[in-house]
Scaffold this active site. Structure first.
Site, PDB file in Angstrom:
ATOM      1  CG  ASP A 195      -2.856  -8.334   1.345  1.00  0.00           C
ATOM      2  OD1 ASP A 195      -2.025  -8.629   2.471  1.00  0.00           O
ATOM      3  OD2 ASP A 195      -3.635  -7.743   1.842  1.00  0.00           O
ATOM      4  CG  HIS A 243      -6.284  -5.166   2.322  1.00  0.00           C
ATOM      5  ND1 HIS A 243      -5.748  -6.076   3.292  1.00  0.00           N
ATOM      6  CD2 HIS A 243      -7.468  -4.758   3.168  1.00  0.00           C
ATOM      7  CE1 HIS A 243      -6.352  -6.263   4.431  1.00  0.00           C
ATOM      8  NE2 HIS A 243      -7.381  -5.272   4.320  1.00  0.00           N
ATOM      9  CG  HIS A 261      -1.718  -1.056   1.121  1.00  0.00           C
ATOM     10  ND1 HIS A 261      -2.680  -1.374   0.353  1.00  0.00           N
ATOM     11  CD2 HIS A 261      -2.308  -2.156   2.172  1.00  0.00           C
ATOM     12  CE1 HIS A 261      -3.534  -2.386   0.427  1.00  0.00           C
ATOM     13  NE2 HIS A 261      -2.997  -2.762   1.775  1.00  0.00           N
ATOM     14  CG  ASP A 290      -4.686  -9.714   4.557  1.00  0.00           C
ATOM     15  OD1 ASP A 290      -4.372 -10.541   3.481  1.00  0.00           O
ATOM     16  OD2 ASP A 290      -4.378  -8.571   4.653  1.00  0.00           O
TER      17      ASP A 290
HETATM   18 ZN    ZN Z   1      -3.827  -7.027   3.451  1.00  0.00          ZN
END
Ligand code: ZN
Length: 345
Positions: A199, A201, A164, A288
């Protein structure tokens, strides 16, 4: 297989992050490292400390002013007390510029700069954050350089995570984009690289960095961002731009998706990578996605991770695996073991 991690990466010990209007205890705890290390030991992969590549090695991805901010932020924050202010235990912004480019940022104020360089309230800077982020990036560089030097596969135990992080902005527990740094390191040796991010996200920082590039394919499988971090990116219509047109693929999964849906998307991702004909691959792996992870909206279990290892390992290309998220300790050990077993099969 080689694997890299520096004990300095344990120094980052965040105390807080804001979610849903509440201050929470951070999920990126140093204990995550124990679980990931245990998985490596289970698979007979020794961990070694990366060399110190310095700060210059980060400039292949990050703005020098941003690097300087990260290095000095904590000391400057504490120095606010010299002016009669009472800074908190960690650097966090309390305002953001309308135009968030640092060019509009007053250079003398750490408060103003925190708003320019820290994109949300999940990336506090404490006394050990800079050293850990730097060494985490070094682990990624060491893994990539090992592959450049002829090792087939290498794993970077990166903590803090990176995908990110943007050129000049931290967000989502990430400060330096380890995955992008690894890909940039590989590109010098191989010329054409694919990045697969699994991931939960969307890997927004990685996508953004390579969005106009034709030499790096970025593919991300993640939870539908319409109601999930990072919200603003990660959609199917984001396919790259300019020379990078058709070099970015997003495969968002409906919330609640499990192994069947993930493996189906993984098949699409592997086909896209095959069409791109890269000379090396970076796998950005986050656990995650696990069904019981505290931040997960997906329902994956170990078959997804093993299948990812099988298919990515089956490409037969030089491979760097970069650790991203995953916040349930038991799942980290299970997930990484399954992934490595798939890769090493
Ligand atoms: Zn993540």
């Amino acid at each position: 297989m080689k694997a890299f991690f520096s004990p300095d990466q344990l120094l980052h010990d965040p105390r807080q992050f804001m979610r849903l209007g509440r201050i929470h205890k951070p999920t990126d705890r140093p204990a995550r490292v124990e679980a990931l290390s245990a998985a490596l030991a289970d698979c007979g992969v020794p961990l070694e400390a990366p060399p110190d590549f310095g700060e210059e090695a980060l400039e292949c991805v990050h703005d020098p002013d941003y690097i300087e901010f990260l290095r000095q932020a904590y000391a400057r924050w504490q120095a606010l007390a010299d002016n009669g202010l009472q800074p908190g235990i960690e650097v966090l912004p309390n305002l953001w510029p309308y135009n968030d480019r640092p060019s509009s940022c007053p250079p003398d104020s750490i408060i103003a700069q925190a708003g320019c360089y820290l994109g949300d309230l999940s990336c506090p800077i404490g006394p050990g954050t800079w050293t850990s982020a730097l060494r985490s990036a070094h682990a990624a560089i060491a893994a990539a350089r090992a592959v450049c030097d002829g090792v087939d596969r290498a794993y970077a135990l990166c903590r803090p995570s990176g995908h990110h992080a943007h050129v000049d902005r931290a967000s989502g527990f990430c400060y330096l984009n380890n995955t992008a740094i690894a890909a940039q390191t590989l590109i010098r040796a191989f010329g054409r690289v694919a990045v697969l991010d699994i991931d939960a996200h969307h890997g927004d920082g990685t996508q953004h960095f390579f969005y106009h590039r034709a030499d790096v394919l970025t593919v991300s499988i993640h939870a539908d961002p319409r109601n999930y971090f990072p919200f603003y990116t990660g959609y199917e219509y984001e396919t790259g731009d300019g020379p990078g047109d058709c070099c970015n693929f997003n495969l968002p999964l409906a919330h609640g998706s499990g192994d069947v849906e993930f493996v189906q998307a993984l098949g699409h991702a592997i086909k896209a990578i095959g069409r791109f004909q890269p000379k090396a691959v970076v796998l950005a792996v986050g656990f995650d996605t696990y069904k019981d992870d505290p931040l997960s909206v997906l329902r994956l279990d170990w078959p997804s991770y093993r299948q990812t290892g099988r298919l990515v390992g089956g490409l037969g290309l030089p491979l760097v695996v970069v650790q991203e998220g995953g916040y349930m300790t038991g799942a980290l050990r299970l997930g990484l073991t399954a992934l490595l077993e798939g890769i090493l099969a």
